[in-house]
Each structure stands twice: as structure tokens, then as C-alpha cells.
Design a protein around this motif. Structure first.
Motif, mmCIF file in Angstrom:
data_model
loop_
_atom_site.group_PDB
_atom_site.id
_atom_site.type_symbol
_atom_site.label_atom_id
_atom_site.label_comp_id
_atom_site.label_asym_id
_atom_site.label_seq_id
_atom_site.Cartn_x
_atom_site.Cartn_y
_atom_site.Cartn_z
ATOM 1 N N THR A 8 0.820 -1.200 0.000
ATOM 2 C CA THR A 8 0.000 0.000 0.000
ATOM 3 C C THR A 8 0.857 1.254 0.000
ATOM 4 N N CYS A 15 -6.319 1.463 -1.856
ATOM 5 C CA CYS A 15 -5.706 0.685 -0.773
ATOM 6 C C CYS A 15 -6.682 0.557 0.393
ATOM 7 N N LYS A 19 -8.327 -2.964 1.792
ATOM 8 C CA LYS A 19 -8.152 -3.346 3.196
ATOM 9 C C LYS A 19 -9.501 -3.470 3.901
ATOM 10 N N GLU A 31 0.679 -5.894 5.863
ATOM 11 C CA GLU A 31 0.700 -4.694 5.025
ATOM 12 C C GLU A 31 2.115 -4.146 4.924
ATOM 13 N N ASP A 33 3.790 -0.810 3.672
ATOM 14 C CA ASP A 33 3.554 0.569 3.253
ATOM 15 C C ASP A 33 4.783 1.065 2.491
ATOM 16 N N PRO A 55 -3.229 -0.760 -4.584
ATOM 17 C CA PRO A 55 -2.399 -1.760 -3.918
ATOM 18 C C PRO A 55 -2.050 -2.902 -4.866
ATOM 19 N N CYS A 67 -7.059 -3.555 -6.203
ATOM 20 C CA CYS A 67 -8.345 -3.438 -5.524
ATOM 21 C C CYS A 67 -9.493 -3.912 -6.414
#
Length: 85
Positions: A8, A15, A19, A31, A33, A55, A67
Motif C-alpha cells: 500500500t 488501498c 483493506k 501490510e 507501506d 495496492p 483493488c
């Protein structure tokens, strides 16, 4: 329960939506980042065979996509089976 990894970045609506779907299903995920981490972004690109958008999602080390792909699996009734494996 399946192993789920999601790459993400901050302030990413896609994102957040991905999630949220996983969280509503009670799925725990790891995750990464990549907002300020070019090394994590590069790892994501390599692992996803060139995917640069966020993501990027992996279920049991299989690249699912982003997504929209995750939500498409949900609409097709395939996501629960993948997550149960």
C-alpha cells in the motif's frame, strides 16, 4: 486461513477499499507501506511482475492484482475459497 500480503501507500483510496473488504471478512493481512520506501516499492514491482499501481495483493503467494481485481473475485464468489485455502 490464507496468507495475505498487501502493498500500500498512504492516502490511497484503492488501498483503503481493499483493506476494508479484507477486514470485513475478518482476514488478517501483512501490510507493506511503500509510501516512503523505494525498496519496498521495488520489491512489490518485482513480485507482481511489473505491477506499479497500488495496492498489489497476494493470497498464498499468488498475485491477485489490485483493488478492482480483489472486488471482482468477491463478486464472482471466488474470494472466500481463496482465503479459506
Amino acid at each position: 486461513m490464507a496468507s495475505v500480503v498487501i502493498y500500500t501507500r498512504q492516502f490511497c483510496g484503492y488501498c483503503s477499499a481493499a483493506k476494508k473488504l479484507l477486514e470485513t471478512k475478518g482476514v488478517k493481512f501483512l501490510e507493506h507501506d511503500a509510501t516512503y520506501a523505494p525498496d519496498i516499492r521495488q520489491q512489490m514491482i518485482e513480485r507482481s511482475n511489473g505491477g506499479t499501481t497500488f495496492p498489489q495483493i497476494f493470497i498464498n503467494n499468488a498475485h491477485v492484482g489490485g483493488c478492482d481485481d480483489l472486488h471482482a473475485l468477491e463478486r464472482a464468489g471466488k474470494l472466500d475459497a481463496m482465503l479459506a485455502a
